[in-house]
Design an enzyme around this catalytic site. Structure first.
Site, mmCIF file in Angstrom:
data_model
loop_
_atom_site.group_PDB
_atom_site.id
_atom_site.type_symbol
_atom_site.label_atom_id
_atom_site.label_comp_id
_atom_site.label_asym_id
_atom_site.label_seq_id
_atom_site.Cartn_x
_atom_site.Cartn_y
_atom_site.Cartn_z
ATOM 1 N N ASN A 258 -20.514 -37.853 -15.515
ATOM 2 C CA ASN A 258 -19.396 -37.459 -16.228
ATOM 3 C C ASN A 258 -20.179 -36.414 -16.659
ATOM 4 O OD1 ASN A 258 -18.363 -37.788 -19.347
ATOM 5 N ND2 ASN A 258 -20.017 -39.068 -19.695
ATOM 6 N N LYS B 37 -18.882 -34.952 -19.503
ATOM 7 C CA LYS B 37 -18.450 -34.689 -20.753
ATOM 8 C C LYS B 37 -18.642 -33.282 -21.766
ATOM 9 C CE LYS B 37 -22.766 -37.749 -21.227
ATOM 10 N NZ LYS B 37 -23.966 -38.702 -22.328
ATOM 11 N N HIS C 97 -16.714 -44.273 -23.505
ATOM 12 C CA HIS C 97 -18.860 -43.651 -23.871
ATOM 13 C C HIS C 97 -18.787 -44.269 -25.555
ATOM 14 C CE1 HIS C 97 -21.547 -41.454 -23.822
ATOM 15 N NE2 HIS C 97 -21.478 -41.757 -22.048
ATOM 16 N N GLU D 120 -19.804 -42.319 -26.899
ATOM 17 C CA GLU D 120 -19.816 -41.214 -28.148
ATOM 18 C C GLU D 120 -18.344 -41.117 -28.861
ATOM 19 O OE1 GLU D 120 -21.105 -38.560 -24.775
ATOM 20 O OE2 GLU D 120 -23.274 -39.075 -25.035
ATOM 21 N N GLU E 12 -24.116 -48.995 -20.383
ATOM 22 C CA GLU E 12 -25.477 -47.712 -20.453
ATOM 23 C C GLU E 12 -25.722 -48.152 -22.187
ATOM 24 O OE1 GLU E 12 -23.336 -43.866 -19.014
ATOM 25 O OE2 GLU E 12 -21.740 -44.279 -20.945
ATOM 26 N N GLY F 278 -28.865 -39.576 -22.836
ATOM 27 C CA GLY F 278 -29.534 -38.231 -23.136
ATOM 28 C C GLY F 278 -30.611 -38.211 -24.210
ATOM 29 N N SER G 108 -29.434 -41.787 -18.945
ATOM 30 C CA SER G 108 -30.996 -41.205 -17.906
ATOM 31 C C SER G 108 -30.757 -41.194 -16.574
ATOM 32 C CB SER G 108 -32.424 -41.269 -18.492
ATOM 33 O OG SER G 108 -32.362 -40.616 -19.622
HETATM 34 P P1 PGA Z 1 -26.896 -38.936 -19.006
HETATM 35 O O1 PGA Z 1 -25.852 -39.994 -19.760
HETATM 36 O O2 PGA Z 1 -27.467 -40.091 -17.916
HETATM 37 O O3 PGA Z 1 -27.404 -38.223 -19.713
HETATM 38 O O4 PGA Z 1 -28.204 -39.706 -19.813
HETATM 39 C C1 PGA Z 1 -25.134 -41.334 -19.318
HETATM 40 C C2 PGA Z 1 -23.554 -41.097 -19.860
HETATM 41 O O5 PGA Z 1 -23.402 -40.828 -20.945
HETATM 42 O O6 PGA Z 1 -22.772 -41.451 -19.339
#
Ligand code: PGA
Length: 253
Positions: free
Chosen positions: A9, A11, A97, A99, A169, A175, A215
């Site tokens: 991803n 983003k 997601h 976000e 998630e 993140g 992460s």
């Molecule tokens: P990350 O993000 O691996 O940077 O924690 C995962 C995600 O948001 O899909």
């Protein structure tokens, strides 16, 4: 047998020059992806056709959109319809997601519609669920995720559900560098599978790939993916570094 999936991803990161280089480095990385494995790149919308051109001829690699709109078509300036993705041969779309849920107020009900649009167009939705820190601290994460599944997925037929990939998630792990422990990941993945088995059937639940996200790194992917109910990962930060993502692909069961 359900697929083991490494999904990137990106983003809202990378210029196209950087993204193209990243794809080329990963595809040229000499990693063999087995027939029960799949690698998916969730790239920013403007890059979808460009990125697809690079992976199209490669078996077991595919491009994903990061989002689509819940309506079929019409006067929704700036939005992307699932039918548009289908019309250019895109097979995956990330839906819900955290976000998107947080910054764009996407509710479970809106996400149910997005899933419908994807499935009508033969697109595999990568449906994200997961709890915020406050819910984890209160110990009510299982019922929180169960509600997300019920409200967004339970109207689907068993056959439709089989075309959905689920990504668990935990928001507190995205993140932040704080990964769920293998015990926490396995426990929630088993819980998701049980919820699906109760509503549909154990056979249907057994067919669904459930990815872990939050992460995932080169140094923890193998341990996380070794959990019996973890079928790979949805990877943000570490998917932007070719060497790291190659290690993550190699960590798939
Ligand atoms: P990350 O993000 O691996 O940077 O924690 C995962 C995600 O948001 O899909």
């Amino acid at each position: 047998m359900r697929k083991q999936i490494a999904a990137a991803n990106w983003k809202m990161n990378l210029t196209w020059t950087q993204g193209k280089r990243l794809l080329e480095d990963i595809l040229g990385g000499g990693v063999s992806v087995k027939s029960h494995q799949q690698v998916v790149f969730g790239v920013p919308s403007p890059y979808i056709p460009l990125a697809d051109e690079i992976v199209r001829t490669k078996d077991r690699y595919a491009i994903s959109a990061q989002n689509c709109y819940e309506k079929k078509s019409g006067a929704y300036t700036g939005e992307i319809a699932a039918e548009m993705l289908q019309s250019i041969g895109i097979k995956y779309c990330i839906v819900g997601h955290s976000e998107r849920r947080e910054y764009f107020n996407e509710s479970n009900q809106v996400l149910a519609e997005k899933l419908n649009r994807c499935l009508e167009n033969g697109i595999v939705p990568i449906f994200c669920c997961g709890e915020p820190l406050s819910i984890r601290e209160a110990g009510t994460q299982n019922s929180h995720v169960e509600t997300q599944l019920k409200e967004s997925l339970f109207h689907l037929s068993p056959d439709q559900l089989k075309s959905v990939v689920i990504a668990y998630e935990p928001i507190w792990a995205i993140g932040t560098g704080k990964t769920a422990s293998t015990e926490q990941a396995q426990e929630m993945h088993a819980c998701v599978r049980t919820v699906l088995a109760d509503k549909y059937s154990p056979a249907v639940a057994d067919d669904i790939s459930i990815l872990y996200g939050g992460s995932v790194k080169a140094n923890n992917a193998k341990e996380l993916f070794s959990c019996p109910d973890v079928d790979g990962g949805l990877v943000g930060g570490a998917s932007l570094v070719a060497a790291d993502f190659l290690t993550i692909i190699q960590s798939l069961k």
